[in-house]
Design an enzyme around this catalytic site. Sequence first.
Site, short mmCIF file in Angstrom:
data_model
loop_
_atom_site.label_atom_id
_atom_site.label_comp_id
_atom_site.label_asym_id
_atom_site.label_seq_id
_atom_site.Cartn_x
_atom_site.Cartn_y
_atom_site.Cartn_z
N ASP A 27 30.37 49.47 51.05
CA ASP A 27 31.72 49.60 50.49
C ASP A 27 32.76 48.90 51.36
O ASP A 27 32.61 48.83 52.58
CB ASP A 27 32.06 51.10 50.35
CG ASP A 27 33.24 51.35 49.41
OD1 ASP A 27 33.59 50.42 48.64
OD2 ASP A 27 33.80 52.45 49.46
N ASN A 75 31.10 51.13 37.99
CA ASN A 75 31.78 49.88 38.33
C ASN A 75 32.12 49.03 37.09
O ASN A 75 32.86 48.05 37.19
CB ASN A 75 30.95 49.06 39.34
CG ASN A 75 30.98 49.62 40.75
OD1 ASN A 75 30.02 49.50 41.51
ND2 ASN A 75 32.09 50.26 41.15
C1 IPE Z 1 30.37 52.78 45.36
O1 IPE Z 1 31.55 52.16 45.73
C2 IPE Z 1 29.51 51.80 44.61
C3 IPE Z 1 28.99 50.69 45.40
C4 IPE Z 1 29.13 50.49 46.67
C5 IPE Z 1 28.22 49.75 44.63
P1 IPE Z 1 32.89 52.28 44.86
O2 IPE Z 1 33.90 51.49 45.59
O3 IPE Z 1 32.63 51.91 43.47
O4 IPE Z 1 33.19 53.83 44.91
P2 IPE Z 1 34.56 54.63 44.75
O5 IPE Z 1 35.17 54.18 43.46
O6 IPE Z 1 35.40 54.28 45.92
O7 IPE Z 1 34.15 56.07 44.75
C1 IPE Z 2 31.85 47.44 47.45
O1 IPE Z 2 33.12 46.99 47.74
C2 IPE Z 2 31.15 46.58 46.43
C3 IPE Z 2 31.04 47.19 45.10
C4 IPE Z 2 31.43 48.39 44.77
C5 IPE Z 2 30.41 46.39 44.08
P1 IPE Z 2 34.36 47.35 46.83
O2 IPE Z 2 34.52 46.28 45.80
O3 IPE Z 2 34.26 48.73 46.31
O4 IPE Z 2 35.53 47.24 47.90
P2 IPE Z 2 36.77 48.19 48.04
O5 IPE Z 2 36.25 49.59 48.13
O6 IPE Z 2 37.62 47.98 46.84
O7 IPE Z 2 37.42 47.75 49.30
MG MG Z 3 34.85 50.53 46.98
#
Ligand code: IPE
Ligand code: IPE
Ligand code: MG
Length: 261
Positions: A27, A75
Amino acid sequence: MTGTSQAVQSDGGLSHDVPRHVAIIMDGNGRWATARGLPRFEGHRRGVEALRRAVRIAGDVGIDVLTVYAFSSENWKRPQSEIAELMGLLKLFVRRDLAELHRNNVRVRSIGERQTLAPDLRGLIEEAEHLTRANTKMTLVIAFNYGARDELTRAMRQLARSALSGGLDPESITDQTISSVLDAPDLPDPDLIIRTSGEQRLSNFLLWQAAYAEFVFLPVLWPDFDRAHFDEALAAYRNRERRFGGVDREEKLAAVGGAGG
Ligand code: IPE
Ligand code: IPE
Ligand code: MG
């Protein structure tokens, strides 16, 4: 993912130097990019490089299974353009890295709902699984279009179908029956779950399998994740006392009269 952890098998939960199964919630890609005035895509692109590093390190330290959360069933709420970029990156990762993963004796697997994925993406995932199915050094599990509630819902439907068709007696269902209809029933449960970016939640990741996992939350944003962070998480894991509902080491030794001996 089910089965008993290495620690329990070997000595009743006392020693667990290297986790058998590490799962990572990768993340912070978006925040990494935004902090640099870059588009979120750049964070995802750099995130793939961090994934390559993590796979290499996991192999080096002797981890059996590495599961990475790459795209959640939630997502899809993101802008269409970002979704397309993430799909594109997974395809690119499989196309570019498959040969090397195979050369390095890594078995590739995927968990998550795949029926609704684009056929070319599904085809690539299946090709990767097929090509690497006999590899033995490490298993890399890509959680893609994965959500634990979705996985459990699909599993419950399967059990309900078996019960209705007469083959399955509801009274015979145990926790192992449920584990056996999840997406990777042959793999052990995660011993250690790492989440980067400072968030301290599961976000629908491995809810069932994480029952006795150790959690390590790191502030580092995923694109910056490197060997030092992985080592830090492994060190934290080594210092945990896993009891699985039992008693701790000292108490156990005292109870059998073996303390100090
Ligand atoms: C969790 O991260 C999913 C992945 C890392 C693929 P998100 O960024 O989607 O989670 P939330 O929305 O912060 O809970
Ligand atoms: C994790 O990074 C990757 C996926 C969830 C696909 P994020 O895209 O959630 O990055 P933040 O949390 O917005 O920084
Ligand atoms: Mg995220």
